[in-house]
Structure formats: C-alpha cells, structure tokens
Design a protein around this motif. Structure first.
Motif, PDB file in Angstrom:
ATOM      1  N   UNK A 102       5.746  38.072   9.463  1.00 31.30           N
ATOM      2  CA  UNK A 102       5.753  37.325   8.200  1.00 31.30           C
ATOM      3  C   UNK A 102       4.357  37.373   7.575  1.00 31.30           C
ATOM      4  N   UNK A 103       3.339  37.147   8.380  1.00 33.77           N
ATOM      5  CA  UNK A 103       1.964  37.200   7.855  1.00 33.77           C
ATOM      6  C   UNK A 103       1.600  38.600   7.379  1.00 33.77           C
ATOM      7  N   UNK A 104       1.976  39.610   8.138  1.00 31.43           N
ATOM      8  CA  UNK A 104       1.714  40.992   7.737  1.00 31.43           C
ATOM      9  C   UNK A 104       2.433  41.297   6.424  1.00 31.43           C
ATOM     10  N   UNK A 105       3.664  40.859   6.310  1.00 26.91           N
ATOM     11  CA  UNK A 105       4.420  41.063   5.079  1.00 26.91           C
ATOM     12  C   UNK A 105       3.784  40.357   3.893  1.00 26.91           C
ATOM     13  N   UNK A 106       3.279  39.157   4.119  1.00 26.29           N
ATOM     14  CA  UNK A 106       2.588  38.446   3.038  1.00 26.29           C
ATOM     15  C   UNK A 106       1.345  39.204   2.598  1.00 26.29           C
ATOM     16  N   UNK A 107       0.616  39.748   3.564  1.00 18.08           N
ATOM     17  CA  UNK A 107      -0.561  40.572   3.230  1.00 18.08           C
ATOM     18  C   UNK A 107      -0.148  41.783   2.396  1.00 18.08           C
ATOM     19  N   UNK A 108       0.930  42.432   2.780  1.00 19.00           N
ATOM     20  CA  UNK A 108       1.402  43.596   2.033  1.00 19.00           C
ATOM     21  C   UNK A 108       1.829  43.207   0.616  1.00 19.00           C
ATOM     22  N   UNK A 109       2.524  42.084   0.500  1.00 21.75           N
ATOM     23  CA  UNK A 109       2.980  41.637  -0.817  1.00 21.75           C
ATOM     24  C   UNK A 109       1.813  41.258  -1.734  1.00 21.75           C
ATOM     25  N   UNK A 110       0.756  40.730  -1.135  1.00 21.72           N
ATOM     26  CA  UNK A 110      -0.445  40.392  -1.921  1.00 21.72           C
ATOM     27  C   UNK A 110      -1.260  41.626  -2.244  1.00 21.72           C
ATOM     28  N   UNK A 111      -0.993  42.714  -1.546  1.00 21.01           N
ATOM     29  CA  UNK A 111      -1.768  43.931  -1.752  1.00 21.01           C
ATOM     30  C   UNK A 111      -3.004  43.986  -0.883  1.00 21.01           C
ATOM     31  N   UNK A 112      -3.127  43.043   0.049  1.00 20.91           N
ATOM     32  CA  UNK A 112      -4.254  43.062   0.981  1.00 20.91           C
ATOM     33  C   UNK A 112      -4.080  44.212   1.941  1.00 20.91           C
ATOM     34  N   UNK A 113      -5.196  44.762   2.365  1.00 20.68           N
ATOM     35  CA  UNK A 113      -5.112  45.832   3.362  1.00 20.68           C
ATOM     36  C   UNK A 113      -4.741  45.270   4.719  1.00 20.68           C
ATOM     37  N   UNK A 114      -5.217  44.089   5.036  1.00 21.94           N
ATOM     38  CA  UNK A 114      -4.846  43.446   6.289  1.00 21.94           C
ATOM     39  C   UNK A 114      -5.250  44.253   7.502  1.00 21.94           C
ATOM     40  N   UNK A 115      -4.759  43.816   8.662  1.00 16.40           N
ATOM     41  CA  UNK A 115      -5.142  44.450   9.919  1.00 16.40           C
ATOM     42  C   UNK A 115      -4.393  45.727  10.224  1.00 16.40           C
ATOM     43  N   UNK A 116      -3.409  46.110   9.433  1.00 19.82           N
ATOM     44  CA  UNK A 116      -2.613  47.297   9.727  1.00 19.82           C
ATOM     45  C   UNK A 116      -1.298  46.910  10.353  1.00 19.82           C
ATOM     46  N   UNK A 117      -0.513  47.897  10.779  1.00 17.12           N
ATOM     47  CA  UNK A 117       0.803  47.594  11.333  1.00 17.12           C
ATOM     48  C   UNK A 117       0.717  46.706  12.569  1.00 17.12           C
ATOM     49  N   UNK A 118       1.682  45.858  12.711  1.00 15.82           N
ATOM     50  CA  UNK A 118       1.753  44.957  13.856  1.00 15.82           C
ATOM     51  C   UNK A 118       2.422  45.688  14.989  1.00 15.82           C
ATOM     52  N   UNK A 119       1.789  45.688  16.151  1.00 15.59           N
ATOM     53  CA  UNK A 119       2.352  46.350  17.322  1.00 15.59           C
ATOM     54  C   UNK A 119       3.293  45.369  18.025  1.00 15.59           C
ATOM     55  N   UNK A 120       4.579  45.726  18.184  1.00 12.43           N
ATOM     56  CA  UNK A 120       5.518  44.783  18.778  1.00 12.43           C
ATOM     57  C   UNK A 120       5.288  44.532  20.258  1.00 12.43           C
ATOM     58  N   UNK A 121       4.499  45.329  20.908  1.00  8.56           N
ATOM     59  CA  UNK A 121       4.316  45.189  22.349  1.00  8.56           C
ATOM     60  C   UNK A 121       3.241  44.173  22.658  1.00  8.56           C
TER      61      UNK A 121
END
Length: 121
Positions: A102-121
């Motif tokens: 959810x946080x990663x998606x919010x970053x993407x929606x805001x256009x933030x670069x963020x930390x990158x893809x979330x690793x599910x492991x």
C-alpha cells in the motif's frame, strides 16, 4: 538478480516480447517457448536470456500494478476501502506485506521514486 524497475522519469527498456504459445504446445510439459528445439547452445543462451529479462520486466511491472491497486483499495477517501488484512487475504499476502505494498503504491501514485519494488520474501 533483477534490475530495479525504472521510475516514471526513466524510459522503460523493451525486453524480448513474450509470445503466447499455442494451446497444444503449452500442454506439453517439455515445451517452453520453443527453447527445447534450439540445438545451438549460443542461440539457446541468447533466447533463454531474452526470456529471462522479459519475465523479470513483466514481474516488476505487475508488482507495481499490484501496489497501485492495493493503495487505491486502501484509500481512506473510499467509502468501500479495504483494510490491509482484507487486501492481504485477496492477494494471498501477509498483512505486513500488504501494508508495504500500500505504501509503495502510494509512492507510485504520488510519482515519488521511493525505495523501489517491494520484495515479498
């Protein structure tokens, strides 16, 4: 290890196209994108590498779409918003992973670069 997914301000590299296999070929467990028919090891390595890169790019992009969908479903402005537990159940994730997505998606929606893809492991 897969390359990080490009952000919105970076052009996406175009990997080899993933071609859908005919139903009869897909039903054969030994058949995989016609790789078994390539006799030359150089050509086999090249095509297998193309497929590997294409699958990685597709997986990275799909994760981004999952994250955006999770963020939209959890949006507190929605009258029908879902909790992290609800999202986790629908996507077969843990609740902690759903919160990260959810946080990663919010970053993407805001256009933030963020930390990158979330690793599910």
């Amino acid at each position: 290890m897969a390359e990080p997914t490009p952000r919105r301000n970076e052009p996406r590299l175009r990997p080899a196209p993933l071609l859908f296999e005919p139903a009869e070929a897909a039903s054969d467990p030994e058949h995989f994108f016609d790789l078994e028919s390539i006799d030359d090891p150089r050509a086999l390595l090249a095509r297998a590498t193309e497929l590997t890169l294409a699958f990685r790019a597709a997986a990275d992009r799909a994760v981004e779409y999952q994250a955006v969908a999770a963020a939209q479903l959890a949006d507190p402005r929605r009258f029908d918003r879902l909790t992290a537990a609800d999202i986790a159940e629908r996507a077969e994730w843990t609740e902690d992973y759903a919160k990260k997505m959810v946080e990663f998606g919010r970053d993407l929606l805001r256009g933030d670069e963020g930390p990158g893809p979330v690793d599910p492991v």
